[in-house]
Write an enzyme that holds these catalytic residues in place. Structure first.
Site, PDB file in Angstrom:
ATOM      1  CE1 TYR A   1      29.015  61.662  66.252  1.00 21.02           C
ATOM      2  CE2 TYR A   1      28.690  59.655  64.917  1.00 21.02           C
ATOM      3  CZ  TYR A   1      29.376  60.412  65.946  1.00 21.02           C
ATOM      4  OH  TYR A   1      30.215  59.457  66.528  1.00 21.02           O
TER       5      TYR A   1
ATOM      6  CG  ASP B   1      28.555  61.570  56.775  1.00 22.59           C
ATOM      7  OD1 ASP B   1      28.340  60.056  56.279  1.00 22.59           O
ATOM      8  OD2 ASP B   1      28.636  61.849  57.955  1.00 22.59           O
TER       9      ASP B   1
ATOM     10  CE  LYS C   1      26.120  54.317  61.371  1.00 20.78           C
ATOM     11  NZ  LYS C   1      25.848  55.812  61.736  1.00 20.78           N
TER      12      LYS C   1
HETATM   13  C1  LIG Z   1      27.230  56.519  61.907  1.00 19.71           C
HETATM   14  C2  LIG Z   1      27.594  57.787  61.350  1.00 19.71           C
HETATM   15  C3  LIG Z   1      28.910  58.133  61.070  1.00 19.71           C
HETATM   16  C4  LIG Z   1      29.973  57.532  62.158  1.00 19.71           C
HETATM   17  O1  LIG Z   1      30.160  56.258  61.700  1.00 19.71           O
HETATM   18  P1  LIG Z   1      31.042  55.307  62.968  1.00 19.71           P
HETATM   19  O2  LIG Z   1      31.126  54.005  62.116  1.00 19.71           O
HETATM   20  O3  LIG Z   1      29.942  55.251  63.945  1.00 19.71           O
HETATM   21  O4  LIG Z   1      32.216  55.826  63.310  1.00 19.71           O
HETATM   22  C5  LIG Z   1      29.228  59.263  60.496  1.00 19.71           C
HETATM   23  N1  LIG Z   1      28.288  59.831  59.873  1.00 19.71           N
HETATM   24  C6  LIG Z   1      26.941  59.816  59.820  1.00 19.71           C
HETATM   25  C7  LIG Z   1      25.958  60.364  58.894  1.00 19.71           C
HETATM   26  C8  LIG Z   1      26.750  58.571  60.834  1.00 19.71           C
HETATM   27  O5  LIG Z   1      25.482  58.166  60.762  1.00 19.71           O
END
Ligand SMILES: *Cc1c(COP(=O)(O)O)cnc(C)c1O
Length: 412
Positions: free
Chosen positions: A128, A223, A251
């Site tokens: 994701y 990511d 995060k």
């Molecule tokens: C949570 C997440 C996102 C998206 O971040 P948001 O702050 O929710 O937009 C993108 N990549 C990874 C790996 C994530 O865990």
């Protein structure tokens, strides 16, 4: 509000029942509006690694608040957090702050294309990268949980340049490069997958991607929105010793306030406006409150022994969970790295999203319900990782494992 929530992963659609409405959080706990206390293993989906509402973070925020919430101009705090991230994360020589992980991933994709002059990108099934159009192809997290194929409203033309491969499958990536010569800008992945449950890279996978991208004149992008400062201070890249060209974060670096960031090699980052021609902007980006929470959180994490403690706590938790499942005769496979863990209710190994799907989601729904009744708040999905924090004590882990044991015993 659609589904009663501001983000789909908060709903209980895949486990049944209604989402819980919370009133407050502190340390490892969350209290709902009826006053019930839960031991929390979501941690706001990652940011709460020092525990919720850490007194030092709150105090720093109070001070920052007095100076105003947004300047719309450079603030010194941005420089402080930038320096901390650059020092910690091997690939990051320059950084741009944004407001969410989604934004960071959108921007990094534009940058990959701008730098290479190529349009295609390779992503992995079950990974994701936020909800931008180009990434909603075989995406993990809520997309996987709710079994949405590709979201309606995403034009075919937008995803035509998104190529996908199974996670941990170097051969598939090799083939994509061969089929699309000089057309692929790069490969983006979660270096440890936390949005399809919890999948770790097999030995050689990250190294192989590093070589393949180099050979093909493409960029490697980690990511680390979830793994950054969570599986080690320097993220997955420090832990596994593989340095990508670009990295996205979010995060933890926002300490519970909305923050995202992307960074990498100075040569590439210099393309970002106003240093270079690639446009990307944000009214509230780098705002003093978010920077303050991030700085304080990283300061706390930087202290001696934090990651060792997180590692031990999390190992004990996942080992205990697996023992109680096995004791009750249920198939389970699971693991942890740093302050992240996950398990599947099936026989292992689980190396990719396809294998993850054999996890027993009905059993998980029952387990989730049983754990809630016993005061433990797990992600309401069989396809999300779990998160621990420095605030989770031995007693919290004991209480959690007792709840798992009792729940599995009832489900037997
Ligand atoms: C949570 C997440 C996102 C998206 O971040 P948001 O702050 O929710 O937009 C993108 N990549 C990874 C790996 C994530 O865990």
């Amino acid at each position: 509000m659609p589904g009663g929530v501001s983000s789909p992963v908060r709903a209980f659609k895949s486990v049944g029942g209604q989402p819980i409405v919370f009133d407050r959080v502190k340390g490892p706990y969350a209290w709902d509006i009826d006053g019930n206390r839960f031991i929390d293993y979501i941690g706001s989906w990652g940011p709460a690694i020092c525990g919720h509402a850490h007194p030092e973070v709150i105090e720093a925020l109070h001070e920052a608040l007095e100076k105003g919430t947004s300047f719309g101009a450079p603030c010194e705090l941005e420089n402080q957090l930038a320096e901390m991230v650059i020092e910690a994360v091997p690939s990051v020589e320059m950084i741009r702050f944004v407001n969410s992980g989604t934004e960071a991933c959108m921007a990094v994709l534009r940058l990959m294309r701008a730098f290479t002059g190529r349009d295609k990108v390779i992503k992995f099934e079950g990974c994701y990268h936020g909800h931008a159009d180009m990434f909603l192809v075989k995406a993990g997290s809520g997309v996987a949980t709710l079994g949405l194929p590709d979201s309606p409203g995403v034009p075919r033309s937008t995803t035509a340049n998104t190529l996908t491969a199974p996670y941990n499958d170097l051969e598939a990536v090799k083939e994509l490069f061969a089929e699309n010569p000089d057309a692929i800008s790069g490969v983006i992945l979660e270096p440890v997958v936390g949005n399809a449950g919890f999948i770790t890279p097999e030995p050689g996978f990250l190294e192989g991607l590093r070589e393949l991208t180099k050979e093909n004149g493409a960029l490697l992008v980690f990511d680390e929105v979830m793994t950054g400062f969570r599986i080690s201070y320097g993220g997955a890249q420090a832990r596994f010793g593989v340095t990508p060209d670009l990295t996205t974060m979010g995060k933890v670096i926002g300490g519970g306030l909305p923050v995202g960031a992307y960074g990498g090699r100075a040569e590439i980052m210099s393309m970002v406006a106003p240093a270079g021609p690639m446009y990307q902007a944000g009214t509230l980006s780098g705002n003093p409150l978010a920077m303050t929470a991030g700085i304080k959180t990283l300061e706390l994490l930087k202290q001696e022994g934090t990651y060792e403690r997180l590692e031990v706590t999390t190992k004990r938790l996942i080992n205990g969970i697996m023992e109680s499942a096995q004791g009750a005769g249920f198939p389970i496979t699971g693991t942890s790295i740093g302050a992240m863990f996950g398990f599947y209710l099936c026989n292992g190994p689980v190396r990719n999203f396809e294998e993850a799907k054999s996890s027993d989601t009905d059993l998980f729904a029952k387990l989730h319900r049983g754990m809630l009744e016993r005061g433990v708040y797990l992600a309401p999905s069989a396809f999300e990782a779990g998160f621990t924090s420095l605030a989770h004590t031995e007693d919290d882990i004991d209480a959690t494992l007792k709840a798992f044991q009792d729940t599995f015993a009832v489900l037997k």
